[in-house]
Design a protein around this motif. Structure first.
Motif, PDB file in Angstrom:
ATOM      1  N   LEU A 189      33.160  68.035  33.508  1.00  0.00           N
ATOM      2  CA  LEU A 189      32.522  68.634  32.419  1.00  0.00           C
ATOM      3  C   LEU A 189      31.888  70.102  32.494  1.00  0.00           C
ATOM      4  O   LEU A 189      31.859  70.839  31.372  1.00  0.00           O
ATOM      5  CB  LEU A 189      31.048  67.845  32.225  1.00  0.00           C
ATOM      6  CG  LEU A 189      31.393  66.406  32.004  1.00  0.00           C
ATOM      7  CD1 LEU A 189      29.938  65.707  32.241  1.00  0.00           C
ATOM      8  CD2 LEU A 189      31.354  66.298  30.436  1.00  0.00           C
ATOM      9  N   LEU A 190      31.516  70.630  33.582  1.00  0.00           N
ATOM     10  CA  LEU A 190      31.195  71.895  33.801  1.00  0.00           C
ATOM     11  C   LEU A 190      32.509  72.846  33.627  1.00  0.00           C
ATOM     12  O   LEU A 190      32.266  73.730  32.889  1.00  0.00           O
ATOM     13  CB  LEU A 190      30.670  72.108  35.260  1.00  0.00           C
ATOM     14  CG  LEU A 190      29.420  71.386  35.790  1.00  0.00           C
ATOM     15  CD1 LEU A 190      29.213  71.531  37.180  1.00  0.00           C
ATOM     16  CD2 LEU A 190      28.184  71.827  34.831  1.00  0.00           C
ATOM     17  N   ALA A 191      33.569  72.470  34.061  1.00  0.00           N
ATOM     18  CA  ALA A 191      34.648  73.491  33.724  1.00  0.00           C
ATOM     19  C   ALA A 191      35.082  73.611  32.242  1.00  0.00           C
ATOM     20  O   ALA A 191      35.431  74.602  31.895  1.00  0.00           O
ATOM     21  CB  ALA A 191      36.092  73.016  34.577  1.00  0.00           C
ATOM     22  N   VAL A 226      30.011  76.020  32.005  1.00  0.00           N
ATOM     23  CA  VAL A 226      28.680  76.152  32.467  1.00  0.00           C
ATOM     24  C   VAL A 226      28.579  76.302  33.959  1.00  0.00           C
ATOM     25  O   VAL A 226      29.270  75.236  34.709  1.00  0.00           O
ATOM     26  CB  VAL A 226      27.739  74.822  31.810  1.00  0.00           C
ATOM     27  CG1 VAL A 226      26.352  74.788  32.480  1.00  0.00           C
ATOM     28  CG2 VAL A 226      27.728  74.963  30.508  1.00  0.00           C
ATOM     29  N   PRO A 227      28.045  77.258  34.825  1.00  0.00           N
ATOM     30  CA  PRO A 227      27.939  77.375  36.343  1.00  0.00           C
ATOM     31  C   PRO A 227      27.260  76.146  36.552  1.00  0.00           C
ATOM     32  O   PRO A 227      26.313  75.590  35.909  1.00  0.00           O
ATOM     33  CB  PRO A 227      27.315  78.644  36.381  1.00  0.00           C
ATOM     34  CG  PRO A 227      27.392  79.376  34.896  1.00  0.00           C
ATOM     35  CD  PRO A 227      27.494  78.434  34.003  1.00  0.00           C
ATOM     36  N   THR A 279      27.157  66.451  25.578  1.00  0.00           N
ATOM     37  CA  THR A 279      27.073  65.245  26.670  1.00  0.00           C
ATOM     38  C   THR A 279      26.394  65.965  27.895  1.00  0.00           C
ATOM     39  O   THR A 279      25.477  65.082  28.650  1.00  0.00           O
ATOM     40  CB  THR A 279      28.384  64.952  27.211  1.00  0.00           C
ATOM     41  OG1 THR A 279      28.881  64.314  25.996  1.00  0.00           O
ATOM     42  CG2 THR A 279      28.330  64.075  28.409  1.00  0.00           C
ATOM     43  N   LEU A 280      26.384  67.188  28.181  1.00  0.00           N
ATOM     44  CA  LEU A 280      25.716  67.761  29.375  1.00  0.00           C
ATOM     45  C   LEU A 280      24.300  67.506  29.537  1.00  0.00           C
ATOM     46  O   LEU A 280      23.777  66.953  30.674  1.00  0.00           O
ATOM     47  CB  LEU A 280      26.064  69.198  29.578  1.00  0.00           C
ATOM     48  CG  LEU A 280      27.305  69.511  30.450  1.00  0.00           C
ATOM     49  CD1 LEU A 280      27.413  71.230  30.250  1.00  0.00           C
ATOM     50  CD2 LEU A 280      27.127  69.022  31.934  1.00  0.00           C
ATOM     51  N   PRO A 281      23.694  67.538  28.518  1.00  0.00           N
ATOM     52  CA  PRO A 281      22.068  67.351  28.867  1.00  0.00           C
ATOM     53  C   PRO A 281      21.808  65.888  29.098  1.00  0.00           C
ATOM     54  O   PRO A 281      20.831  65.563  29.687  1.00  0.00           O
ATOM     55  CB  PRO A 281      21.272  67.782  27.639  1.00  0.00           C
ATOM     56  CG  PRO A 281      22.494  68.727  26.782  1.00  0.00           C
ATOM     57  CD  PRO A 281      23.841  68.272  27.306  1.00  0.00           C
ATOM     58  N   THR A 282      22.407  64.913  28.333  1.00  0.00           N
ATOM     59  CA  THR A 282      22.425  63.492  28.785  1.00  0.00           C
ATOM     60  C   THR A 282      22.819  62.988  30.136  1.00  0.00           C
ATOM     61  O   THR A 282      22.171  62.284  30.889  1.00  0.00           O
ATOM     62  CB  THR A 282      22.937  62.681  27.710  1.00  0.00           C
ATOM     63  OG1 THR A 282      22.402  63.162  26.261  1.00  0.00           O
ATOM     64  CG2 THR A 282      22.664  61.418  27.872  1.00  0.00           C
ATOM     65  N   GLY A 333      24.407  73.968  38.481  1.00  0.00           N
ATOM     66  CA  GLY A 333      22.925  74.239  38.730  1.00  0.00           C
ATOM     67  C   GLY A 333      22.360  74.981  37.362  1.00  0.00           C
ATOM     68  O   GLY A 333      21.196  75.393  37.626  1.00  0.00           O
ATOM     69  N   ALA A 334      23.312  75.239  36.531  1.00  0.00           N
ATOM     70  CA  ALA A 334      22.553  76.068  35.185  1.00  0.00           C
ATOM     71  C   ALA A 334      21.508  75.099  34.657  1.00  0.00           C
ATOM     72  O   ALA A 334      22.011  74.024  34.468  1.00  0.00           O
ATOM     73  CB  ALA A 334      23.494  76.685  34.480  1.00  0.00           C
ATOM     74  N   ASP A 335      20.754  75.581  33.706  1.00  0.00           N
ATOM     75  CA  ASP A 335      19.846  74.765  32.740  1.00  0.00           C
ATOM     76  C   ASP A 335      20.644  74.251  31.685  1.00  0.00           C
ATOM     77  O   ASP A 335      21.299  75.004  30.804  1.00  0.00           O
ATOM     78  CB  ASP A 335      18.728  75.557  32.327  1.00  0.00           C
ATOM     79  CG  ASP A 335      17.848  74.732  31.657  1.00  0.00           C
ATOM     80  OD1 ASP A 335      17.997  73.677  31.614  1.00  0.00           O
ATOM     81  OD2 ASP A 335      16.843  75.605  31.012  1.00  0.00           O
ATOM     82  N   VAL A 336      20.876  72.962  31.443  1.00  0.00           N
ATOM     83  CA  VAL A 336      21.377  72.383  30.489  1.00  0.00           C
ATOM     84  C   VAL A 336      20.617  71.872  29.280  1.00  0.00           C
ATOM     85  O   VAL A 336      21.049  71.074  28.401  1.00  0.00           O
ATOM     86  CB  VAL A 336      22.581  71.464  31.055  1.00  0.00           C
ATOM     87  CG1 VAL A 336      23.686  72.183  31.640  1.00  0.00           C
ATOM     88  CG2 VAL A 336      22.015  70.473  31.808  1.00  0.00           C
ATOM     89  N   THR A 337      19.421  72.175  29.443  1.00  0.00           N
ATOM     90  CA  THR A 337      18.530  71.450  28.413  1.00  0.00           C
ATOM     91  C   THR A 337      18.647  71.827  27.109  1.00  0.00           C
ATOM     92  O   THR A 337      19.190  73.056  26.627  1.00  0.00           O
ATOM     93  CB  THR A 337      16.959  71.896  28.654  1.00  0.00           C
ATOM     94  OG1 THR A 337      16.689  71.717  29.882  1.00  0.00           O
ATOM     95  CG2 THR A 337      16.137  71.542  27.644  1.00  0.00           C
ATOM     96  N   PRO A 338      19.068  70.903  26.078  1.00  0.00           N
ATOM     97  CA  PRO A 338      19.672  71.337  24.760  1.00  0.00           C
ATOM     98  C   PRO A 338      18.331  72.192  24.105  1.00  0.00           C
ATOM     99  O   PRO A 338      17.225  72.208  24.284  1.00  0.00           O
ATOM    100  CB  PRO A 338      19.584  70.097  24.105  1.00  0.00           C
ATOM    101  CG  PRO A 338      18.721  69.266  24.462  1.00  0.00           C
ATOM    102  CD  PRO A 338      18.556  69.713  26.235  1.00  0.00           C
TER     103      PRO A 338
END
Length: 216
Positions: free
Chosen positions: A202-204, A208-209, A94-97, A211-216
């Motif tokens: 979602l981050l928790a 994922v920190p 879900t994060l990248p979208t 501001g981190a890159d979440v690109t799949p």
């Protein structure tokens, strides 16, 4: 089938996503009775995972660093306990979208508060331009509509993700009815407030920190 979360995790997580909240606000977010939440908060306080602070007669619970780490440990354990692995896969996917939708929503909230003025500067939006405000509300509605399938997928795996879509719709409806505080106002009742809780959730959950890159 949507997996319920342990009450202790729900309370600890509610304090995290709300940032600072009293017993009633934690109970509302966790979906548990206030008396149950109060006892759990006292237990969490005894372990040094939450702390109570007061200022000018108003008090709130917040996470300690140890509590943040404990919450992340419990969230990871919750995903690891899923024998299918679907819950973790859905949240991570879900994060990248979500990320580009997050950028659009934050820009729309900024546009609600500020708008171009003379000489290229940004002025406080006085909300006298109905067309400008309508465009912002339409953009917010479009972002929420695009997020709805993501929210449905999350809630289908983890019950604690349920309710976001309804809260976003309620805030948008109130804003369209004339309550401008429901767009970007402080607190959990605005579109911005609900969205920030969702982002933190979602981050928790993924660890994922921010501001981190979440690109799949």
């Amino acid at each position: 089938m949507s997996r319920p979360s342990d009450p202790g995790l729900l309370v600890l997580h509610a304090v995290r996503v709300r940032g600072a909240a009293d017993d009633a606000a934690v109970a509302e977010r966790a979906g548990l009775p206030v008396d149950v939440v109060r006892e759990l908060l006292l237990d969490l306080e005894a372990f040094g995972w939450v702390t109570w602070s007061e200022f000018a007669g108003t008090g709130a619970w917040s996470l300690t660093e140890r509590g943040r780490a404990e919450g992340e440990r419990r969230l990871a354990a919750e995903l690891a306990a899923d024998p299918t692995g679907r819950a973790g896969a859905v949240v991570r996917a879900t994060l990248p979208t979500f990320d580009p939708l997050n950028s659009r929503l934050l820009q729309a909230c900024t546009d609600w508060q500020l708008r171009p003025g003379d000489g290229g500067r940004l002025d406080v939006n006085d909300h006298r331009d109905a067309a400008w405000d309508a465009r912002v509300l339409d953009e917010l509605a479009a972002v929420v509509a695009e997020a709805r399938p993501l929210l449905a997928g999350l809630a289908a795996e983890l019950a604690r993700f349920g309710g976001y879509a309804v809260r976003l719709d309620d805030a948008l409806a109130a804003a369209r009815a004339g309550d401008g505080t429901r767009v970007a106002g402080i607190g959990a009742a605005s579109v911005h407030g609900v969205w920030m809780e969702l982002h933190e959730d979602l981050l928790a959950t993924t660890g994922v920190p921010r501001g981190a890159d979440v690109t799949p």
